[in-house]
Design a protein around this motif. Structure first.
Motif, short mmCIF file in Angstrom:
data_model
loop_
_atom_site.label_atom_id
_atom_site.label_comp_id
_atom_site.label_asym_id
_atom_site.label_seq_id
_atom_site.Cartn_x
_atom_site.Cartn_y
_atom_site.Cartn_z
N ARG A 50 -0.96 14.05 3.69
CA ARG A 50 -2.03 13.12 3.29
C ARG A 50 -3.33 13.59 3.90
O ARG A 50 -3.38 13.86 5.10
CB ARG A 50 -1.77 11.73 3.86
CG ARG A 50 -0.98 10.85 3.02
CD ARG A 50 -1.02 9.42 3.58
NE ARG A 50 -0.24 8.61 2.72
CZ ARG A 50 0.70 7.79 3.10
NH1 ARG A 50 0.96 7.63 4.37
NH2 ARG A 50 1.38 7.11 2.22
N ASN B 245 7.99 7.09 -1.81
CA ASN B 245 6.89 7.92 -2.32
C ASN B 245 5.58 7.14 -2.34
O ASN B 245 5.57 5.94 -2.59
CB ASN B 245 7.23 8.43 -3.71
CG ASN B 245 8.44 9.36 -3.68
OD1 ASN B 245 8.45 10.33 -2.95
ND2 ASN B 245 9.45 9.06 -4.47
N ALA B 246 4.48 7.85 -2.06
CA ALA B 246 3.16 7.24 -2.07
C ALA B 246 2.24 8.06 -2.97
O ALA B 246 2.34 9.28 -3.03
CB ALA B 246 2.59 7.19 -0.65
N LEU B 247 1.35 7.38 -3.67
CA LEU B 247 0.45 8.06 -4.61
C LEU B 247 -0.47 9.06 -3.93
O LEU B 247 -0.83 10.07 -4.51
CB LEU B 247 -0.39 7.02 -5.36
CG LEU B 247 0.37 6.14 -6.34
CD1 LEU B 247 -0.55 5.07 -6.90
CD2 LEU B 247 0.99 6.97 -7.45
N ASP B 248 -0.84 8.80 -2.68
CA ASP B 248 -1.78 9.68 -1.97
C ASP B 248 -1.08 10.67 -1.05
O ASP B 248 -1.68 11.19 -0.12
CB ASP B 248 -2.78 8.84 -1.17
CG ASP B 248 -2.13 8.03 -0.07
OD1 ASP B 248 -0.90 7.80 -0.12
OD2 ASP B 248 -2.86 7.60 0.85
N SER C 147 2.59 13.55 -9.43
CA SER C 147 2.42 13.88 -8.01
C SER C 147 3.76 14.40 -7.50
O SER C 147 4.80 14.11 -8.09
CB SER C 147 1.98 12.67 -7.20
OG SER C 147 2.98 11.67 -7.21
N ASN D 94 6.05 12.61 -12.03
CA ASN D 94 5.13 11.49 -12.23
C ASN D 94 3.69 11.86 -11.95
O ASN D 94 2.87 10.99 -11.62
CB ASN D 94 5.56 10.29 -11.38
CG ASN D 94 6.82 9.66 -11.89
OD1 ASN D 94 7.04 9.58 -13.09
ND2 ASN D 94 7.66 9.21 -10.98
N ASP E 53 6.81 14.15 -5.55
CA ASP E 53 7.56 13.09 -4.89
C ASP E 53 8.99 13.53 -4.58
O ASP E 53 9.48 14.53 -5.12
CB ASP E 53 7.62 11.85 -5.80
CG ASP E 53 6.27 11.22 -6.04
OD1 ASP E 53 5.43 11.26 -5.12
OD2 ASP E 53 6.05 10.70 -7.14
#
Length: 168
Positions: free
Chosen positions: A105, A81-84, A61, A59, A63
């Protein structure tokens, strides 16, 4: 320097009763990334009795993904999962309830545990003033082992989940 030994990528219960180890499991290829095998980068696979957990850049990123080898499909992991965040080195309990992984992060890496039943993610190393990497969870989910850089060297730390503390 202490070293940590990781489990091999041999499918335990999936292969029980089979002769001739190791054996390649043939899962279908899906160009859209909805299966285990895809054209995307898959990293750090780890196997439990039924599940294969790994990281992928499907996606855009990196994950954590979970594949159910019995139903032959990916399982949704809401809240994990987190976008950053860049996820790496996932590990899963034998029953598939808990997933641990390293999440980075803003240049800082922490070890997280995710409960699939409650869909909650918890940072278990937020209070540590040290670098951490390469988590692995015990088969029963009671402890997490990971590498920790303190005092100029990498050592092994063990985190007791029930007591929510590091074992000294």
């Amino acid at each position: 320097m202490k070293r940590f030994i990781f489990a091999s990528l041999f499918v335990g219960s999936l292969l029980s009763g089979c002769v001739g180890y190791p054996r390649i499991l043939n899962f279908p290829f899906d160009s859209s990334g909805r299966s285990l095998n895809s054209p995307y980068l898959e990293n750090s696979p780890q196997v439990s009795a039924r599940f294969i957990v790994f990281t992928s850049d499907r996606n855009g990123s990196q994950d954590v993904y979970l594949f159910d080898a019995q139903t032959r499909r990916l399982i949704d992991l809401p809240g994990l999962n987190a976008l950053d965040e860049i996820a790496s080195h996932p590990s899963i309990t034998e029953d598939g309830k808990y997933i641990v992984f390293a999440g980075t992060r803003q240049g800082r890496t922490n070890i997280y545990i995710y409960n699939r039943e409650t869909q909650q993610k918890r940072n278990v190393t937020s209070n540590l003033q040290a670098d951490v990497r390469n988590p692995s969870i015990s088969a029963d989910g009671s402890r997490i082992a990971f590498e920790i850089a303190k005092n100029g060297q990498w050592d092994i730390a063990v985190y007791d989940i029930s007591e929510t503390k590091l074992i000294e």
